[in-house]
Design a protein around this motif. Sequence first.
Motif, mmCIF file in Angstrom:
data_model
loop_
_atom_site.group_PDB
_atom_site.id
_atom_site.type_symbol
_atom_site.label_atom_id
_atom_site.label_comp_id
_atom_site.label_asym_id
_atom_site.label_seq_id
_atom_site.Cartn_x
_atom_site.Cartn_y
_atom_site.Cartn_z
ATOM 1 N N ALA A 77 -38.055 -32.733 24.407
ATOM 2 C CA ALA A 77 -36.981 -32.056 23.674
ATOM 3 C C ALA A 77 -37.512 -30.768 23.056
ATOM 4 O O ALA A 77 -38.579 -30.741 22.460
ATOM 5 C CB ALA A 77 -36.436 -32.967 22.572
ATOM 6 N N ALA A 78 -36.722 -29.692 23.199
ATOM 7 C CA ALA A 78 -37.175 -28.392 22.722
ATOM 8 C C ALA A 78 -37.489 -28.419 21.235
ATOM 9 O O ALA A 78 -38.434 -27.800 20.781
ATOM 10 C CB ALA A 78 -36.122 -27.330 23.026
ATOM 11 N N GLU A 79 -36.682 -29.107 20.449
ATOM 12 C CA GLU A 79 -36.908 -29.185 19.015
ATOM 13 C C GLU A 79 -37.384 -30.568 18.593
ATOM 14 O O GLU A 79 -37.424 -30.878 17.417
ATOM 15 C CB GLU A 79 -35.610 -28.842 18.276
ATOM 16 N N VAL A 87 -32.679 -33.999 23.063
ATOM 17 C CA VAL A 87 -31.673 -32.960 22.837
ATOM 18 C C VAL A 87 -32.341 -31.759 22.186
ATOM 19 O O VAL A 87 -33.379 -31.884 21.537
ATOM 20 C CB VAL A 87 -30.514 -33.472 21.955
ATOM 21 N N HIS A 88 -31.711 -30.595 22.359
ATOM 22 C CA HIS A 88 -32.291 -29.379 21.785
ATOM 23 C C HIS A 88 -32.272 -29.424 20.265
ATOM 24 O O HIS A 88 -33.252 -29.049 19.611
ATOM 25 C CB HIS A 88 -31.512 -28.159 22.275
ATOM 26 N N ASP A 89 -31.160 -29.886 19.708
ATOM 27 C CA ASP A 89 -31.035 -29.989 18.250
ATOM 28 C C ASP A 89 -30.216 -31.240 17.940
ATOM 29 O O ASP A 89 -29.074 -31.360 18.381
ATOM 30 C CB ASP A 89 -30.354 -28.754 17.665
ATOM 31 N N ALA A 116 -27.656 -29.504 25.182
ATOM 32 C CA ALA A 116 -28.002 -28.114 25.502
ATOM 33 C C ALA A 116 -28.239 -27.282 24.249
ATOM 34 O O ALA A 116 -27.755 -27.608 23.164
ATOM 35 C CB ALA A 116 -26.895 -27.488 26.345
ATOM 36 N N PRO A 117 -28.983 -26.182 24.362
ATOM 37 C CA PRO A 117 -29.190 -25.272 23.212
ATOM 38 C C PRO A 117 -27.867 -24.674 22.743
ATOM 39 O O PRO A 117 -26.920 -24.543 23.504
ATOM 40 C CB PRO A 117 -30.110 -24.190 23.790
#
Length: 450
Positions: free
Chosen positions: A420-422, A382-384, A449-450
């Motif tokens: 994951a982005a973060e 997950v993004h966050d 999502a972001p």
Amino acid sequence: MDLASHVDDRSPRGIAATVARLVRGGDLRPGDRLPTVRTLAADLGVSPATVSGAWQALSAVGIVISRGRAGTVVLPPPASWLPPRYRELAGGAPARLDLSTGTPDPELLPLIGPALSRVARQRPAADTGAYVTSPVVPALEVLLRDSWPFAPQRITVVDGALDAISRTLERVAGYGSRIAVEDPGFPPLFDLVDQLGLERVPVTLDRHGMRPDALERALDAGAGVVVVQPRAHNPTGVSMTSTRARELAAVLRRHDALVVEDDHSGEIASARDVSLGSLLPDRVVHVRSYSKSHGPDLRIAAVGGPASVLDGLVARRMLGPGWTSRLLQHVLVDLLTDSTAIEAVAHARRVYHARRRALRDALAGHGITIDPGDGINVWLPVHDERTALVRLEAAGIRVAPGAPFSADGGQPAGPLAADAAEGGHVRITVGLLGAEVDDVALALALAAAP
């Protein structure tokens, strides 16, 4: 605290989720008094019945208690008797769909009643009337040896996989010893290692299991024991391949270390039973749990490995519980040999596989790709992480936060985290999913999502 300012969803469920989140985050502490129903209703512009419904939901799960004129106050954590990471996994707001537990679907477990009835009629009375006799009933030992992935010098049974790992670590690792553990990995194992006064050395994974280079670094750093999940890894679903097992064995041959394999989902896993014990039989303690396949309350795990470890383990148990109930052992024998029970476990394995595939396909429809994996859990990037949990709570879905699965207290490292982005993840117990899979996939996609 201005509680109303924290509430985004003004439904009873949304208000309850907000309070639970504030309690979990420490913003509301045990003993804190909540606003009265009428005060909060006025602040939010909702009816008193809406707030009352939220308070009732929180009270039902032990987060708050109403004390009449003294008001509604926050209770101490309902699971305060749990170790730290267990508490993190057990906490959370009430949800209409709880996919956080990591437990099997009760509807897919073989029926234990018929087995109990048959065992009550057939078991030898002497099996339950002695203190000093073999800790494993002979019929069960035969079944275990016939199905074991390698030929162990000794085999016994204990009260679950974590009990097996605990007793093994107590035998082979002294206070302050370094233990190589998977990152991400099983949170209760991290609690156990901490409680034993051992030092965790994280080993990153890829899609084939532990990475040989990461294991080499952990062993070079002084790790004398390696704990690994060979298949249906919790939380990622990764299973060790035969090629990876040979690569890890090559690394281990250059070091003096013992391996503990936690095959917690063996009977319901679709992956092959690959074990380092087939390559290093004198240095592997293999643990097979029957909790996910036959029922957590059965409390039986089999342990097989070198006599130098198992003999001491059995001797130490004689000064504690003594043995695992022979009555329950006979029940397990029945469940492992009865055709109806065998088919029930095979059916569960097929259903879990289908549920994973259904969620994977549904997520793909929203542009999210996850590995096929195995077992009853899915590891979703997950993004966050915090935002994802809040969004899922608002949708009435509870999943496990990813942070407790990190071996070093941060986000899990390595290729499995890079998606994951973060670096955030959540774990979904896909084994409990039913017909709502499309709705859950949409909620997960929005949460990620972001």
